[in-house]
Design an enzyme around this catalytic site. Structure first.
Site, PDB file in Angstrom:
ATOM      1  N   GLU A 107      89.791 -59.247 -66.524  1.00 38.18           N
ATOM      2  CA  GLU A 107      89.002 -58.083 -66.100  1.00 38.18           C
ATOM      3  C   GLU A 107      87.723 -57.990 -66.923  1.00 38.18           C
ATOM      4  O   GLU A 107      87.749 -58.146 -68.145  1.00 38.18           O
ATOM      5  CB  GLU A 107      89.823 -56.799 -66.283  1.00 38.18           C
ATOM      6  CG  GLU A 107      89.069 -55.559 -65.834  1.00 38.18           C
ATOM      7  CD  GLU A 107      89.853 -54.285 -66.049  1.00 38.18           C
ATOM      8  OE1 GLU A 107      90.903 -54.104 -65.398  1.00 38.18           O
ATOM      9  OE2 GLU A 107      89.408 -53.447 -66.867  1.00 38.18           O
TER      10      GLU A 107
ATOM     11  N   TYR B 258      84.790 -50.434 -61.935  1.00 38.71           N
ATOM     12  CA  TYR B 258      83.891 -49.591 -61.152  1.00 38.71           C
ATOM     13  C   TYR B 258      83.828 -48.239 -61.830  1.00 38.71           C
ATOM     14  O   TYR B 258      84.864 -47.665 -62.177  1.00 38.71           O
ATOM     15  CB  TYR B 258      84.511 -49.432 -59.766  1.00 38.71           C
ATOM     16  CG  TYR B 258      83.632 -48.879 -58.690  1.00 38.71           C
ATOM     17  CD1 TYR B 258      82.663 -49.660 -58.096  1.00 38.71           C
ATOM     18  CD2 TYR B 258      83.817 -47.574 -58.230  1.00 38.71           C
ATOM     19  CE1 TYR B 258      81.884 -49.165 -57.053  1.00 38.71           C
ATOM     20  CE2 TYR B 258      83.050 -47.073 -57.189  1.00 38.71           C
ATOM     21  CZ  TYR B 258      82.086 -47.871 -56.606  1.00 38.71           C
ATOM     22  OH  TYR B 258      81.330 -47.387 -55.570  1.00 38.71           O
TER      23      TYR B 258
HETATM   24  P1  FAD Z   1      96.724 -42.888 -57.838  1.00 35.48           P
HETATM   25  O1  FAD Z   1      97.788 -43.912 -57.801  1.00 35.48           O
HETATM   26  O2  FAD Z   1      96.073 -42.470 -56.572  1.00 35.48           O
HETATM   27  O3  FAD Z   1      97.275 -41.563 -58.509  1.00 35.48           O
HETATM   28  C1  FAD Z   1      97.680 -41.524 -59.876  1.00 35.48           C
HETATM   29  C2  FAD Z   1      98.721 -40.458 -60.064  1.00 35.48           C
HETATM   30  O4  FAD Z   1      98.196 -39.211 -59.665  1.00 35.48           O
HETATM   31  C3  FAD Z   1      99.946 -40.676 -59.236  1.00 35.48           C
HETATM   32  O5  FAD Z   1     100.902 -41.454 -59.907  1.00 35.48           O
HETATM   33  C4  FAD Z   1     100.398 -39.287 -58.940  1.00 35.48           C
HETATM   34  O6  FAD Z   1     101.193 -38.793 -59.934  1.00 35.48           O
HETATM   35  C5  FAD Z   1      99.150 -38.477 -58.948  1.00 35.48           C
HETATM   36  N1  FAD Z   1      98.724 -38.245 -57.566  1.00 35.48           N
HETATM   37  C6  FAD Z   1      97.560 -38.627 -56.990  1.00 35.48           C
HETATM   38  N2  FAD Z   1      97.496 -38.216 -55.731  1.00 35.48           N
HETATM   39  C7  FAD Z   1      98.638 -37.568 -55.458  1.00 35.48           C
HETATM   40  C8  FAD Z   1      99.168 -36.905 -54.325  1.00 35.48           C
HETATM   41  N3  FAD Z   1      98.501 -36.816 -53.171  1.00 35.48           N
HETATM   42  N4  FAD Z   1     100.380 -36.346 -54.408  1.00 35.48           N
HETATM   43  C9  FAD Z   1     101.060 -36.424 -55.553  1.00 35.48           C
HETATM   44  N5  FAD Z   1     100.625 -37.029 -56.676  1.00 35.48           N
HETATM   45  C10 FAD Z   1      99.437 -37.580 -56.642  1.00 35.48           C
HETATM   46  N6  FAD Z   1      89.241 -46.275 -63.340  1.00 35.48           N
HETATM   47  C11 FAD Z   1      87.935 -46.393 -62.950  1.00 35.48           C
HETATM   48  O7  FAD Z   1      87.234 -45.367 -62.869  1.00 35.48           O
HETATM   49  N7  FAD Z   1      87.373 -47.611 -62.673  1.00 35.48           N
HETATM   50  C12 FAD Z   1      88.088 -48.758 -62.722  1.00 35.48           C
HETATM   51  O8  FAD Z   1      87.563 -49.832 -62.446  1.00 35.48           O
HETATM   52  C13 FAD Z   1      89.477 -48.688 -63.120  1.00 35.48           C
HETATM   53  N8  FAD Z   1      90.253 -49.791 -63.176  1.00 35.48           N
HETATM   54  C14 FAD Z   1      91.599 -49.675 -63.458  1.00 35.48           C
HETATM   55  C15 FAD Z   1      92.413 -50.820 -63.413  1.00 35.48           C
HETATM   56  C16 FAD Z   1      93.776 -50.722 -63.669  1.00 35.48           C
HETATM   57  C17 FAD Z   1      94.622 -51.976 -63.597  1.00 35.48           C
HETATM   58  C18 FAD Z   1      94.360 -49.455 -63.975  1.00 35.48           C
HETATM   59  C19 FAD Z   1      95.831 -49.348 -64.263  1.00 35.48           C
HETATM   60  C20 FAD Z   1      93.556 -48.326 -64.036  1.00 35.48           C
HETATM   61  C21 FAD Z   1      92.180 -48.408 -63.770  1.00 35.48           C
HETATM   62  N9  FAD Z   1      91.355 -47.284 -63.772  1.00 35.48           N
HETATM   63  C22 FAD Z   1      90.015 -47.389 -63.419  1.00 35.48           C
HETATM   64  C23 FAD Z   1      91.879 -45.977 -64.163  1.00 35.48           C
HETATM   65  C24 FAD Z   1      92.387 -45.172 -62.955  1.00 35.48           C
HETATM   66  O9  FAD Z   1      91.308 -44.854 -62.105  1.00 35.48           O
HETATM   67  C25 FAD Z   1      93.045 -43.902 -63.491  1.00 35.48           C
HETATM   68  O10 FAD Z   1      94.237 -44.224 -64.126  1.00 35.48           O
HETATM   69  C26 FAD Z   1      93.238 -42.796 -62.468  1.00 35.48           C
HETATM   70  O11 FAD Z   1      93.517 -41.589 -63.164  1.00 35.48           O
HETATM   71  C27 FAD Z   1      94.366 -43.036 -61.490  1.00 35.48           C
HETATM   72  O12 FAD Z   1      94.053 -44.004 -60.602  1.00 35.48           O
HETATM   73  P2  FAD Z   1      95.204 -44.613 -59.625  1.00 35.48           P
HETATM   74  O13 FAD Z   1      94.533 -45.503 -58.674  1.00 35.48           O
HETATM   75  O14 FAD Z   1      96.322 -45.136 -60.400  1.00 35.48           O
HETATM   76  O15 FAD Z   1      95.606 -43.243 -58.893  1.00 35.48           O
END
Ligand code: FAD
Length: 292
Positions: A9, A41
């Site tokens: 990454e 991003y």
């Molecule tokens: P999601 O899986 O959509 O949600 C995370 C949690 O929020 C869920 O487990 C759930 O508990 C809760 N939640 C969300 N929506 C709901 C719903 N409708 N109902 C109930 N619960 C809900 N961030 C950046 O800004 N840029 C990046 O490039 C970036 N890269 C990353 C790469 C990796 C491998 C990881 C692990 C994280 C990265 N992040 C990045 C951080 C990430 O954006 C944060 O951790 C963010 O807070 C959650 O993103 P997610 O896609 O896991 O969210």
């Protein structure tokens, strides 16, 4: 020859100097034939453009498969869909679909954009409607701080898989048991996709502690002790960091882990050394071995 897979990454650089450092790292790591390299991003227009430029340049000049991270933050669905269409047109075939953190930083309550995708599952489904992207998503062995429980967290992972994700990459962790227990839980719940450990070699311990606090990752007490009183001694810190990361990766490989995702922070040194330790060698050096 090793059957291990690696991915790296990077983040989009902010200055010419950082650009040069990133590019040197891409060049150094490229011969290791990563399955893909990913580019993070961020929130805000200029950061987003830098991601786009970095993704395009890696495809054009390094010829590596790129996974472009994309978030739902502060953008309408139409805006996000526009980015997805542009990526597809440029040859990007793999998206890391993420919700993203609140614009004020992790810790604040996340409020979806009124016209935007609400979470990573919605984004993954939206991307699949635009084109047949390969979709990776994030997952959290210690549960996401916004999740009320491990069960709710697992439920969110399943929603992301139902929406088209075929790989999850973990938040960083330093206690392998935490990862292995997580794997047991997700497999028991019927999740079959690869759960790739995200390995974050420790380059700046104090910075890492702050990051870990906000994203809910635990730093074991033994690591706190190891890095104690070394703030002014980068050489020793680097040696300890390499040892800690090597121990972690080798132990995971012994447990059967086949794919390692390295959070490089745009540095090649530790990621490259760890690949060497794992037996992942540059292509040219691998060939004679394969023929032997
Ligand atoms: P999601 O899986 O959509 O949600 C995370 C949690 O929020 C869920 O487990 C759930 O508990 C809760 N939640 C969300 N929506 C709901 C719903 N409708 N109902 C109930 N619960 C809900 N961030 C950046 O800004 N840029 C990046 O490039 C970036 N890269 C990353 C790469 C990796 C491998 C990881 C692990 C994280 C990265 N992040 C990045 C951080 C990430 O954006 C944060 O951790 C963010 O807070 C959650 O993103 P997610 O896609 O896991 O969210």
């Amino acid at each position: 020859m090793t059957d291990l897979h690696v991915s790296f990454e990077f983040f989009p650089p902010k200055s010419e100097a950082m650009q040069a450092k990133l590019w040197a790292s891409v060049e150094k790591l490229r011969p290791l034939s990563p399955d893909f390299v990913s580019v993070t991003y961020g929130a805000g227009g200029s950061t987003r453009e830098r991601t786009h430029e970095t993704v395009s340049r890696i495809i054009r000049e390094a010829g590596l498969p790129v996974a472009a991270h994309l978030t739902c933050v502060a953008a309408t669905k139409e805006e996000v869909d526009g980015v997805l269409r542009d990526y597809w047109a440029e040859g990007v075939r793999h998206i890391v679909a993420l919700r993203g953190d609140p614009p004020g930083g992790p810790g604040e309550r996340y409020v979806p954009h009124p016209g935007g995708y609400a979470n990573a599952a919605e984004l993954a489904a939206g991307a699949k409607k635009i084109a047949d992207f390969e979709i990776s998503v994030g997952c959290y062995p210690e549960k996401h701080p916004d999740s009320p429980s491990q069960a709710a967290d697992l439920d969110m992972l399943k929603r992301k898989i139902d929406a088209g994700a075929t790989r999850a990459i973990t938040q960083f962790f330093y206690d392998n048991d935490v990862y292995l227990r997580y794997i047991e839980r997700v497999r028991a719940a019927g999740v079959k996709i690869p759960i790739v450990p995200g390995i974050m070699p420790i380059t700046n311990f104090n910075g890492l502690r702050k990051m870990a606090d906000t994203c809910g990752a635990t730093i074991p007490g033994r690591l706190v002790k190891l890095f104690q009183n070394l703030d002014e001694d980068p050489a020793t810190r680097q040696l300890i960091a390499a040892t800690v990361a090597a121990e972690q990766c080798l132990a995971l490989a012994e447990q059967g882990v086949k794919h390692f995702h390295f959070y490089t922070l745009n540095r090649d040194d530790l990621a490259y050394a760890l690949c060497m330790m794992l037996g992942v060698r540059p292509q040219a050096a691998r060939k004679p071995e394969a023929a032997a």
